[in-house]
Design an enzyme around this catalytic site. Structure first.
Site, PDB file in Angstrom:
ATOM      1  N   ASP A   1      -8.041  -5.164   0.292  1.00  0.00           N
ATOM      2  CA  ASP A   1      -8.334  -5.956  -0.814  1.00  0.00           C
ATOM      3  C   ASP A   1      -8.220  -7.620  -0.846  1.00  0.00           C
ATOM      4  O   ASP A   1      -8.625  -8.148  -1.743  1.00  0.00           O
ATOM      5  CB  ASP A   1      -8.008  -5.452  -2.180  1.00  0.00           C
ATOM      6  CG  ASP A   1      -8.613  -3.938  -2.638  1.00  0.00           C
ATOM      7  OD1 ASP A   1      -9.726  -3.866  -2.309  1.00  0.00           O
ATOM      8  OD2 ASP A   1      -7.771  -3.151  -2.789  1.00  0.00           O
TER       9      ASP A   1
ATOM     10  N   HIS B   1       1.109  -1.266  -0.038  1.00  0.00           N
ATOM     11  CA  HIS B   1       0.100   0.244   0.018  1.00  0.00           C
ATOM     12  C   HIS B   1       0.884   1.046  -0.003  1.00  0.00           C
ATOM     13  O   HIS B   1       1.983   1.271   0.597  1.00  0.00           O
ATOM     14  CB  HIS B   1      -0.953  -0.044   1.292  1.00  0.00           C
ATOM     15  CG  HIS B   1      -2.029   0.826   1.056  1.00  0.00           C
ATOM     16  ND1 HIS B   1      -1.950   2.452   1.379  1.00  0.00           N
ATOM     17  CD2 HIS B   1      -3.319   0.705   0.595  1.00  0.00           C
ATOM     18  CE1 HIS B   1      -3.105   2.799   1.262  1.00  0.00           C
ATOM     19  NE2 HIS B   1      -4.052   1.949   0.801  1.00  0.00           N
TER      20      HIS B   1
HETATM   21  N1  ACO Z   1       4.084  -7.672  -4.867  1.00  0.00           N
HETATM   22  C1  ACO Z   1       5.309  -7.959  -5.056  1.00  0.00           C
HETATM   23  N2  ACO Z   1       6.302  -6.547  -4.787  1.00  0.00           N
HETATM   24  C2  ACO Z   1       5.568  -5.314  -4.369  1.00  0.00           C
HETATM   25  C3  ACO Z   1       4.162  -5.292  -4.301  1.00  0.00           C
HETATM   26  C4  ACO Z   1       3.501  -6.536  -4.566  1.00  0.00           C
HETATM   27  N3  ACO Z   1       2.076  -6.424  -4.334  1.00  0.00           N
HETATM   28  N4  ACO Z   1       3.769  -4.137  -3.914  1.00  0.00           N
HETATM   29  C5  ACO Z   1       5.089  -3.474  -4.104  1.00  0.00           C
HETATM   30  N5  ACO Z   1       6.053  -4.187  -4.406  1.00  0.00           N
HETATM   31  C6  ACO Z   1       7.520  -3.898  -4.482  1.00  0.00           C
HETATM   32  C7  ACO Z   1       7.621  -2.950  -5.632  1.00  0.00           C
HETATM   33  O1  ACO Z   1       8.140  -3.800  -6.849  1.00  0.00           O
HETATM   34  C8  ACO Z   1       8.753  -2.041  -5.287  1.00  0.00           C
HETATM   35  O2  ACO Z   1      10.142  -3.019  -5.297  1.00  0.00           O
HETATM   36  P1  ACO Z   1      11.472  -1.898  -5.631  1.00  0.00           P
HETATM   37  O3  ACO Z   1      11.685  -1.194  -4.418  1.00  0.00           O
HETATM   38  O4  ACO Z   1      12.512  -3.130  -5.450  1.00  0.00           O
HETATM   39  O5  ACO Z   1      11.364  -1.217  -6.861  1.00  0.00           O
HETATM   40  C9  ACO Z   1       8.741  -1.782  -3.593  1.00  0.00           C
HETATM   41  O6  ACO Z   1       7.907  -2.996  -3.320  1.00  0.00           O
HETATM   42  C10 ACO Z   1       7.630  -0.373  -3.580  1.00  0.00           C
HETATM   43  O7  ACO Z   1       6.750  -0.606  -4.545  1.00  0.00           O
HETATM   44  P2  ACO Z   1       5.991   0.778  -5.326  1.00  0.00           P
HETATM   45  O8  ACO Z   1       5.168   0.193  -6.461  1.00  0.00           O
HETATM   46  O9  ACO Z   1       7.094   1.773  -5.491  1.00  0.00           O
HETATM   47  O10 ACO Z   1       4.875   1.186  -4.216  1.00  0.00           O
HETATM   48  P3  ACO Z   1       3.817   2.380  -4.235  1.00  0.00           P
HETATM   49  O11 ACO Z   1       3.695   2.688  -3.025  1.00  0.00           O
HETATM   50  O12 ACO Z   1       4.005   3.041  -5.416  1.00  0.00           O
HETATM   51  O13 ACO Z   1       2.626   1.083  -4.437  1.00  0.00           O
HETATM   52  C11 ACO Z   1       0.745  -0.437  -4.545  1.00  0.00           C
HETATM   53  C12 ACO Z   1       1.559   0.695  -3.873  1.00  0.00           C
HETATM   54  C13 ACO Z   1       0.431   0.322  -5.949  1.00  0.00           C
HETATM   55  C14 ACO Z   1      -0.667  -0.620  -3.844  1.00  0.00           C
HETATM   56  C15 ACO Z   1       1.611  -1.737  -4.783  1.00  0.00           C
HETATM   57  O14 ACO Z   1       2.218  -2.176  -3.611  1.00  0.00           O
HETATM   58  C16 ACO Z   1       0.781  -2.604  -5.587  1.00  0.00           C
HETATM   59  O15 ACO Z   1       1.027  -2.755  -6.732  1.00  0.00           O
HETATM   60  N6  ACO Z   1       0.133  -3.789  -4.918  1.00  0.00           N
HETATM   61  C17 ACO Z   1      -0.731  -4.816  -5.602  1.00  0.00           C
HETATM   62  C18 ACO Z   1      -1.931  -3.859  -6.027  1.00  0.00           C
HETATM   63  C19 ACO Z   1      -2.923  -3.706  -4.654  1.00  0.00           C
HETATM   64  O16 ACO Z   1      -3.015  -4.415  -4.106  1.00  0.00           O
HETATM   65  N7  ACO Z   1      -3.368  -2.574  -4.778  1.00  0.00           N
HETATM   66  C20 ACO Z   1      -4.718  -2.162  -3.775  1.00  0.00           C
HETATM   67  C21 ACO Z   1      -4.080  -0.961  -2.947  1.00  0.00           C
HETATM   68  S1  ACO Z   1      -5.225  -0.775  -1.689  1.00  0.00           S
HETATM   69  C22 ACO Z   1      -6.854   0.064  -2.395  1.00  0.00           C
HETATM   70  O17 ACO Z   1      -6.650   0.914  -3.549  1.00  0.00           O
HETATM   71  C23 ACO Z   1      -7.862  -0.045  -1.790  1.00  0.00           C
END
Ligand code: ACO
Length: 427
Positions: free
Chosen positions: A362, A305
């Site tokens: 979620d 998140h």
């Molecule tokens: N699985 C594996 N790796 C992940 C995940 C995941 N679900 N989420 C983040 N990471 C990793 C990224 O690859 C990144 O790695 P790095 O630093 O080596 O590049 C690091 O963790 C940070 O991730 P970001 O995408 O930069 O974090 P951000 O805060 O921008 O994204 C997000 C948050 C979009 C929710 C992300 O965690 C994601 O895509 N999760 C899956 C989708 C999801 O569940 N969304 C629901 C959000 S809650 C809502 O909207 C109600």
């Protein structure tokens, strides 16, 4: 005199006031930065930018705290109802019994849709995604309810807010009915907000429909958990759309469009699809490895998140609710076991620990909604239904703020500098 933040640049010092909130990080007020220095700040994704002042919702992502008007989400989920939480978000305080009765009655009086909107639905293909229908129908409300679109009039704002909250279950249920080829079911205002939605979704005119109280309470709780979440992408979209003076129906339609994406509201659909694809616990390690592989675009949906770097407090309530619904409906879906084991393995994996990736709201919501009988395509529509009160409350807060301005971010331009036009014959 409060604190100031100092910026030193090219031999000059600039002071910017630090503004304190009631709780949470202070903000540096940089509104004069461009005028004084000719520079913008650069913050794509708004990771360090407070775009507004708000008294609605507070999140401490490191501690896993979510408060609405000061009340913890866990307490609201346990003791409140969606109607009461909606009143709280809109009005700032918990209602008295008389206020709650009056508010619930007002909302129930607005549940019907203009009859001509049924014709509007019939213009969609039967296989249209419910979110496509929601965007279209909610946007179209402004064409049907002209009498409440004057945003300068507080009475209009109140009526349109009530209309949006009241009509959203009817709109979502009709989107579902249209996709399965069943007749639309009119609202029954003797039922609760959530009971009425269940009946409009799963009832048919040919038979009486009995609302299951466990399902009703579980869904009502899911609505509470999704009611508001500070300045997330869809809420910021609503505020940005509203900042130009657009009417509330158009603004909420913009929020729905933003919510649709898989990184936001679409994640519950994606999470359940992922759990079903995994299928059995023995396949979990393979998917965990894929999520960690930088060359594989796969991510664990329902994990991670932008704000929570701890367990999402909403996911805790969700996990408990899954058990209740499964017991009440005597469901034995292996997907829940996959979810539990996946969570445990990920939480013990150094990759997820180091990156502070925890289950979000979620991760379990899809499992519950599927057990209740909703198809995955309806999940985000349900999220939109519940989030409408948050969008509306945030929109009202913005419009009532005398200092409100049109939202207009700036940019770091990296394109070509000015050049002369070359006629086609010379290119
Ligand atoms: N699985 C594996 N790796 C992940 C995940 C995941 N679900 N989420 C983040 N990471 C990793 C990224 O690859 C990144 O790695 P790095 O630093 O080596 O590049 C690091 O963790 C940070 O991730 P970001 O995408 O930069 O974090 P951000 O805060 O921008 O994204 C997000 C948050 C979009 C929710 C992300 O965690 C994601 O895509 N999760 C899956 C989708 C999801 O569940 N969304 C629901 C959000 S809650 C809502 O909207 C109600």
């Amino acid at each position: 005199m409060g604190d100031t933040a100092k910026l030193s640049m090219a031999g000059a010092d600039f002071d910017y006031p630090v503004i304190k909130g009631s709780v949470g990080p202070d903000v540096v007020d940089i509104r004069k930065l461009y005028g004084q220095t000719g520079m913008f700040t650069y913050d794509p994704g708004f990771t360090s930018t407070a775009a507004c002042e708000s008294a609605l919702t507070f999140i401490d992502g490191d501690e896993g705290v979510l408060l609405h008007r000061g009340y913890a989400i866990g307490e609201l989920a346990e003791h409140s109802t969606f109607m009461e939480t909606s009143y709280l978000l809109l009005n700032g305080a918990l209602p008295s019994q008389a206020e709650l009765t009056d508010f619930s009655r007002t909302i129930s009086r607005h549940t019907m849709l203009h009859e001509q909107l049924a014709t509007f639905y019939r213009g969609f293909r039967r296989d249209a995604h419910p979110m496509a229908i929601m965007c279209g129908v909610v946007g179209a409300l402004s064409a049907f309810y002209h009498d409440s679109t004057d945003i300068a009039d507080p009475v209009h704002r109140k009526i349109s807010s009530h209309r949006l909250i009241a009509k959203m279950p009817t709109i979502a249920a009709m989107a579902f009915k249209y996709s399965v080829g069943q007749p639309f079911v009119y609202p029954d205002n003797s039922l609760s907000y959530t009971g009425n939605f269940l009946r409009m979704t799963f009832g048919v005119p040919a038979e009486p429909y009995e609302v299951n109280p466990v399902v009703e309470q579980a869904l009502d709780r899911i609505f509470i958990l999704h009611a508001d979440h500070e300045q997330n992408a869809s809420t910021s979209t609503v505020r940005l759309a509203g900042s130009s003076g657009a009417n509330p129906f158009a603004c909420i339609a913009a929020g729905i469009a933003c919510l649709w994406g898989p990184a936001h509201g679409g994640a519950n659909e994606a999470a359940l699809n992922m759990l079903r694809e995994i299928g059995t616990p023995d396949k979990i390690p393979h998917y965990i490895e894929r999520a960690k592989d930088k060359n594989d675009p796969f991510r664990l949906m329902g994990f991670g998140h932008r704000v929570y770097k701890n367990y999402d407090p909403r996911a805790t309530v969700m996990q408990k609710t899954v058990r209740e619904v499964f017991a009440a409906l005597k469901v034995n879906d292996p997907v829940f076991e996959v979810a539990l084991q996946l969570e445990e393995m990920a939480l013990n994996d150094p990759y997820f620990i180091e990156k502070k990736l925890f289950p979000n709201v979620d991760f379990y919501s899809g499992v519950i909604l599927s057990a209740i009988g909703f198809p995955t395509t309806m999940f985000t529509a349900l999220f939109a239904l519940a989030r409408t009160v948050g969008w509306v409350a945030q929109w009202n807060e913005m419009i009532s703020d005398p200092g409100q301005k049109i939202g207009r971010p700036r940019q770091l331009y990296t394109g070509p500098v000015e050049r002369s036009y070359v006629p086609l014959s010379k290119r």
